[in-house]
Enzyme design. Structure first.
Site, mmCIF file in Angstrom:
data_model
loop_
_atom_site.group_PDB
_atom_site.id
_atom_site.type_symbol
_atom_site.label_atom_id
_atom_site.label_comp_id
_atom_site.label_asym_id
_atom_site.label_seq_id
_atom_site.Cartn_x
_atom_site.Cartn_y
_atom_site.Cartn_z
ATOM 1 N N ASP A 259 12.873 19.240 -33.522
ATOM 2 C CA ASP A 259 13.580 18.518 -32.480
ATOM 3 C C ASP A 259 12.094 17.825 -31.375
ATOM 4 O OD1 ASP A 259 16.108 18.743 -32.813
ATOM 5 O OD2 ASP A 259 16.089 20.755 -31.689
ATOM 6 N N GLU B 215 0.613 -1.157 0.003
ATOM 7 C CA GLU B 215 -0.009 0.082 0.036
ATOM 8 C C GLU B 215 1.011 1.208 0.034
ATOM 9 O OE1 GLU B 215 -0.394 -2.526 2.170
ATOM 10 O OE2 GLU B 215 -2.220 -3.275 2.012
ATOM 11 N N ASP C 254 16.163 21.897 -28.835
ATOM 12 C CA ASP C 254 15.558 23.173 -28.584
ATOM 13 C C ASP C 254 14.660 23.892 -29.586
ATOM 14 O OD1 ASP C 254 17.492 23.914 -30.259
ATOM 15 O OD2 ASP C 254 18.120 25.728 -29.104
ATOM 16 N N ASP D 99 20.628 17.273 -29.799
ATOM 17 C CA ASP D 99 20.740 18.063 -31.351
ATOM 18 C C ASP D 99 21.942 18.831 -30.960
ATOM 19 O OD1 ASP D 99 19.952 19.697 -33.368
ATOM 20 O OD2 ASP D 99 19.196 21.253 -32.292
#
Length: 701
Positions: A650, A336, A646, A378
């Site tokens: 991307d 739990e 950015d 990138d």
């Protein structure tokens, strides 16, 4: 039994080095066909842009219902009602109740809620209270932490510019007015200058020294030249259209007028943004792991609870007692406290990273940070500073030469055309200004302006009492075409085929280093003239070259080294060309292990590419869907994949990755798709994120 289940929950983390390949992904995105640019955007948009680029201006304006004086207010209003506002639909923030539901709805919480309900129905109030409290606390804690992070992320989203200069026809005359970008319509004529953001997809009508940065679209760090003349190039890629401007890019130098072709969601930017927003987030490895254990527990209950019920019922005859005992078995099988422990440790990690100026939008990203074994990134704006710098100033033989820098400075300083990024980089050397006493010792006589046919420009200056000096700067081939001599030290010699071969070798070496080479030549002229023309650009002496680079961030090299030490492989995925990419990789200490271009990715099947991505760490000239496909296949191979970017190009990969990382200067679509946003330029926080993710895992364990 609980201990065994907990071991199963964390077993995936322990199966590989550095907890890297835990909980193999259960659900994958549908397989994509080979990605092409035409599939990146709707075919109708590609056709519209291509038609707009190739049509004659009067025909184009007629088709758009416009003219060279612009639209009238009534015409613009009618078109706005037809096309709507010039706004791109972003991923809308979830209403608080929907966000709360998303924080709650996972199989584990649903299971615990069912058990709490059963406990309440069987009058076991203590068990019901404890179980329900754990669910409520974990849900509210996650909701509060993520809501706070999303508010911080939303505060970062601001447009670079919210107005545009538009021509409006009033009383039959064109008037320049400033309009909010969202009010633009197809057919509007806009006026652009350096620093302006392109407010829509436009056709260039006139241009002077126009350079546009498309880094957010393509990943190319250098600005591209845009022309007003009709292009005859046969291309299926709208980004190759040299007289088309794209929404979301910006003017770095020059001036232009253009006519709006498409607005809002009908733009190239809007099409990519819609594609990102319409794609559901792929389940991360952490979510898959939690779901896996939840269903394992449910299967146990479906087997154990009925089995215990029937065995006790038939052997003891008391079916009510057997039912209660079976329910207690179901409750006993469930840890739990696990949701509360997981959420609280993740929240603690988010608070730690917030002190490092990192916004964590999704709590699960903390654990994925620690489990990440592949980081795809990138190049432009993430590894590099996205700013052009003067890297070298050398003579014809490739040796450092201050004379070349002085000549280039005089040329850039005295030219009156709008200065591009290369001129700005040269003019940052203010020490030359002081040494040469540019403002006082030298005076400008005349200039031969730049044009795209010659790809060079010249200024003529005079030092007090000295002959005139014509200084020419431009593309290597074009400058060599007007040179017949080269300077070697203090001497000059004729430009022979042997010397020409040597020049080609030297400049090719710079190109291999990812440098953009600009040649500098000069010629002494007799004083007494005050006007010069194209004919004077002849019989020049080649002085040397200035070379420019988009350098890496200072923190890139140590950050990549630290990630490698922690077992995280780094792969570069960029839209820029392979030479520039190879240079950056060398500068940041990333040893290249294979190179694949977008065309190579295009030709490979998923099976072939899945093998290639394991042995290759540099990918260049990629489209957005190429990046997404590579990330998807890395995940299919069992990796926990992070992606850092950015730009709009991307965003699909950011959304597909287990953990999407962006920066505060990114386009808003990229920030929406990311799970984590870095507020500082330093990339060393990546290492801290990995370590914090692993500490969080250890706390949960």
């Amino acid at each position: 039994m609980k201990f065994a289940l907990l071991k199963e929950f964390f077993a995936g983390f322990l199966r590989t080095r550095h907890f890297a390949r835990h909980f193999r992904r259960l659900a994958m995105l549908d397989s994509m066909t080979d990605a092409t640019v035409s599939r990146e955007v709707p075919p109708t948009l590609a056709q519209t842009l291509t038609l707009g680029a190739s049509g004659k201006v009067p025909e184009l304006l007629s088709r758009l219902g416009s003219n060279l004086d612009g639209l009238s207010e009534d015409e613009a209003l009618a078109l706005r009602q037809q096309h709507g506002l010039n706004e791109v639909e972003h991923e809308q923030p979830l209403p608080w109740w929907v966000h709360l539901w998303h924080c709650y709805k996972n199989p584990f919480n649903l299971l615990l809620t069912l058990l709490a309900l059963i406990s309440w129905l069987t009058e076991d109030m203590k068990a019901a209270t404890v179980i329900f409290s754990m669910v409520v606390l974990s849900t509210l804690l996650r909701f509060w932490q993520e809501a706070r992070s999303n508010q911080a992320a939303d505060a970062l989203k601001a447009m670079v510019s919210n107005t545009a200069t538009v021509l409006r026809r009033e009383d039959g005359k064109a008037q320049r007015i400033e309009l909010p970008i969202k009010q633009l319509v197809p057919g509007d004529l806009i006026v652009l200058s350096a620093g302006d953001m392109i407010p829509a997809d436009c056709r260039v009508l006139s241009a002077k020294d126009l350079f546009v940065s498309q880094a957010a679209m393509t990943g190319e760090s250098l600005p591209v030249e845009k022309f007003a003349r009709r292009q005859e190039v046969d291309t299926g890629n709208p980004l190759d259209l040299e007289n088309i401007l794209f929404m979301g890019t910006n003017v770095v130098s020059g001036a232009a007028t253009g006519v709006v072709l498409t607005t809002g969601n009908n733009t190239y930017f809007g099409a990519l943004a819609q594609r990102v927003s319409a794609t559901d987030r792929a389940p991360t490895s952490f979510q898959a792991g939690v779901n896996k254990v939840s269903w394992l527990l449910i299967r146990f209950m479906f087997v154990m609870a009925p089995l215990v019920l029937f065995i006790n019922g038939f052997t003891k005859g008391d079916w009510m007692e057997a039912l209660l005992f079976a329910l207690s078995i179901a409750v006993g099988l469930t840890p739990e406290m696990l949701p509360m422990i997981v959420t609280s440790t993740l929240a603690k990690g988010a608070v730690f990273l917030s002190r490092k100026k990192v916004i964590v939008k999704r709590l699960d990203a903390i654990q994925n940070f620690g489990a990440m074994d592949v980081l795809c990134t990138d190049k432009t704006g993430t590894l590099t500073q996205d700013k052009i710098f003067l890297a070298r100033h050398v003579d014809v033989w490739g040796d450092e030469s201050d004379d070349v820098l002085e000549m280039a400075y005089l040329n850039s300083y005295y030219q009156t055309g709008l200065k591009n990024l290369l001129d700005v980089a040269v003019l940052e050397h203010v020490e030359i200004h002081r040494e040469l006493q540019v403002g006082t010792a030298f005076s400008k006589v005349d200039e031969v302006p730049f044009d795209f046919n010659r790809r060079r420009m010249s200024v003529v200056v005079q030092e007090h009492g000295q002959p005139h000096l014509l200084i020419c700067k431009g593309a290597l081939e074009e400058v060599l075409g007007v040179c017949n001599r080269v300077r070697h030290g203090e001497e000059e010699e004729s430009l022979t085929p042997e010397l020409l071969e040597r020049i080609v070798q030297v400049t090719a070496g710079f190109n291999e280093e990812g440098l953009r080479v600009v040649a500098v030549a000069a010629r002494s002229m007799d004083a007494g003239r005050d006007a010069y023309g194209l004919a004077d650009e002849s019989d020049l002496t080649l002085i040397g070259y200035v070379a420019f680079l988009d350098p890496p961030k200072e923190s890139t090299a140590p950050a990549l080294k630290a990630l490698a030490e922690h077992g995280v492989a780094v792969k570069v995925l960029t839209g820029d060309n392979e030479r520039v990419t190879a240079k950056i990789c060398r500068e940041v200490g990333l040893e290249r292990q294979g190179l694949l271009l977008g065309g190579d990715v295009e030709r490979m099947s998923d099976a072939e590419l899945a093998v290639a991505v394991e042995t290759t760490n540099v990918f260049a000239k990629l489209t957005p869907s190429h990046k997404e496909r590579i990330v998807r296949l890395l995940k299919a191979n069992g990796h926990v994949v992070g992606f850092m970017g950015d730009g709009i190009n991307d965003a699909p990969a950011l959304r597909t990755a287990d953990i999407g990382i962006s920066v505060d200067s990114a386009v808003d679509i990229a920030k929406e798709a990311a799970d984590i946003i870095l507020l500082e330029k330093s990339l060393m926080v990546l290492e801290e994120g990995v370590l914090e993710g692993r500490r969080t895992f250890a706390n949960m364990l």
